[in-house]
Design a protein around this motif. Structure first.
Motif, mmCIF file in Angstrom:
data_model
loop_
_atom_site.group_PDB
_atom_site.id
_atom_site.type_symbol
_atom_site.label_atom_id
_atom_site.label_comp_id
_atom_site.label_asym_id
_atom_site.label_seq_id
_atom_site.Cartn_x
_atom_site.Cartn_y
_atom_site.Cartn_z
ATOM 1 N N MET A 1 -8.853 39.377 44.439
ATOM 2 C CA MET A 1 -7.417 39.148 44.435
ATOM 3 C C MET A 1 -6.714 40.494 44.516
ATOM 4 O O MET A 1 -6.911 41.350 43.680
ATOM 5 N N ASN A 2 -5.919 40.699 45.531
ATOM 6 C CA ASN A 2 -5.110 41.900 45.626
ATOM 7 C C ASN A 2 -3.804 41.660 44.890
ATOM 8 O O ASN A 2 -3.235 40.577 44.964
ATOM 9 N N LEU A 3 -3.330 42.684 44.222
ATOM 10 C CA LEU A 3 -2.155 42.547 43.373
ATOM 11 C C LEU A 3 -0.887 42.700 44.206
ATOM 12 O O LEU A 3 -0.558 43.785 44.658
ATOM 13 N N THR A 4 -0.194 41.588 44.426
ATOM 14 C CA THR A 4 1.049 41.614 45.196
ATOM 15 C C THR A 4 2.242 41.183 44.354
ATOM 16 O O THR A 4 3.360 41.185 44.838
ATOM 17 N N ILE A 5 2.007 40.806 43.114
ATOM 18 C CA ILE A 5 3.096 40.398 42.227
ATOM 19 C C ILE A 5 3.611 41.626 41.473
ATOM 20 O O ILE A 5 2.944 42.654 41.418
ATOM 21 N N PRO A 6 4.800 41.529 40.863
ATOM 22 C CA PRO A 6 5.308 42.675 40.101
ATOM 23 C C PRO A 6 4.385 42.991 38.918
ATOM 24 O O PRO A 6 3.911 42.083 38.233
ATOM 25 N N TYR A 7 4.157 44.259 38.722
ATOM 26 C CA TYR A 7 3.361 44.667 37.564
ATOM 27 C C TYR A 7 3.855 46.001 37.043
ATOM 28 O O TYR A 7 4.517 46.752 37.749
ATOM 29 N N SER A 8 3.540 46.270 35.786
ATOM 30 C CA SER A 8 3.865 47.538 35.133
ATOM 31 C C SER A 8 2.592 48.097 34.535
ATOM 32 O O SER A 8 1.720 47.343 34.100
ATOM 33 N N ILE A 9 2.508 49.408 34.506
ATOM 34 C CA ILE A 9 1.379 50.093 33.880
ATOM 35 C C ILE A 9 1.856 50.661 32.548
ATOM 36 O O ILE A 9 2.901 51.313 32.479
ATOM 37 N N TYR A 10 1.097 50.387 31.489
ATOM 38 C CA TYR A 10 1.395 50.931 30.165
ATOM 39 C C TYR A 10 0.220 51.807 29.754
ATOM 40 O O TYR A 10 -0.839 51.305 29.393
ATOM 41 N N SER A 11 0.410 53.112 29.844
ATOM 42 C CA SER A 11 -0.668 54.048 29.502
ATOM 43 C C SER A 11 -0.603 54.396 28.020
ATOM 44 O O SER A 11 0.426 54.865 27.530
ATOM 45 N N ILE A 12 -1.722 54.156 27.337
ATOM 46 C CA ILE A 12 -1.795 54.467 25.900
ATOM 47 C C ILE A 12 -2.834 55.562 25.654
ATOM 48 O O ILE A 12 -3.309 55.740 24.539
ATOM 49 N N ALA A 13 -3.178 56.309 26.699
ATOM 50 C CA ALA A 13 -4.219 57.332 26.625
ATOM 51 C C ALA A 13 -3.891 58.403 25.594
ATOM 52 O O ALA A 13 -2.725 58.726 25.361
ATOM 53 N N VAL A 14 -4.941 58.928 25.000
ATOM 54 C CA VAL A 14 -4.815 60.061 24.082
ATOM 55 C C VAL A 14 -5.779 61.148 24.552
ATOM 56 O O VAL A 14 -6.813 60.863 25.153
ATOM 57 N N SER A 15 -5.427 62.389 24.272
ATOM 58 C CA SER A 15 -6.272 63.497 24.720
ATOM 59 C C SER A 15 -7.046 64.159 23.588
ATOM 60 O O SER A 15 -7.858 65.040 23.829
ATOM 61 N N SER A 16 -6.776 63.736 22.362
ATOM 62 C CA SER A 16 -7.500 64.281 21.214
ATOM 63 C C SER A 16 -7.601 63.192 20.153
ATOM 64 O O SER A 16 -6.902 62.188 20.225
ATOM 65 N N PRO A 17 -8.460 63.388 19.160
ATOM 66 C CA PRO A 17 -8.584 62.371 18.106
ATOM 67 C C PRO A 17 -7.230 62.117 17.435
ATOM 68 O O PRO A 17 -6.436 63.033 17.232
ATOM 69 N N ILE A 18 -6.977 60.843 17.133
ATOM 70 C CA ILE A 18 -5.724 60.455 16.482
ATOM 71 C C ILE A 18 -6.026 59.504 15.333
ATOM 72 O O ILE A 18 -7.152 59.032 15.190
#
Length: 95
Positions: A1-18
């Motif tokens: 399935m190719n994504l053709t509907i509206p979508y948002s990306i929510y990045s919760i990445a961290v670069s160090s221990p939290i």
């Protein structure tokens, strides 16, 4: 399935221990009825916190991104999406 509907990306990445007291980033703009894809290298509990935060949003469904699979739907309020459905999408590589 190719994504053709509206979508948002929510990045919760961290670069160090939290710790769990570290706040999540602000939510992106989420068009009503869209898919939100949560992504980023982060502890599993941070993904749970993001899911909880997104539950009350205007999204139709929430997916977690897995670079090997695509976006896996983990919650939905729409008949268009099924929990466990894999959405064929490749996000840009992390820097």
């Amino acid at each position: 399935m190719n994504l053709t509907i509206p979508y948002s990306i929510y990045s919760i990445a961290v670069s160090s221990p939290i710790t769990p007291s570290e706040p999540l980033p602000p939510l992106p703009d989420i068009p009503r009825g869209s898919l939100v894809i949560v992504e980023g290298r982060a502890p599993i509990w941070r993904y749970g916190m993001a899911l909880h935060k997104l539950h009350a949003s205007s999204a139709a469904a929430i997916a977690f991104y897995d670079p090997r699979l695509g976006a896996v739907v983990v919650a939905t309020h729409s008949r268009e999406w099924q929990v466990g459905q894999v959405v064929d999408i490749t996000l840009p590589a992390e820097k």
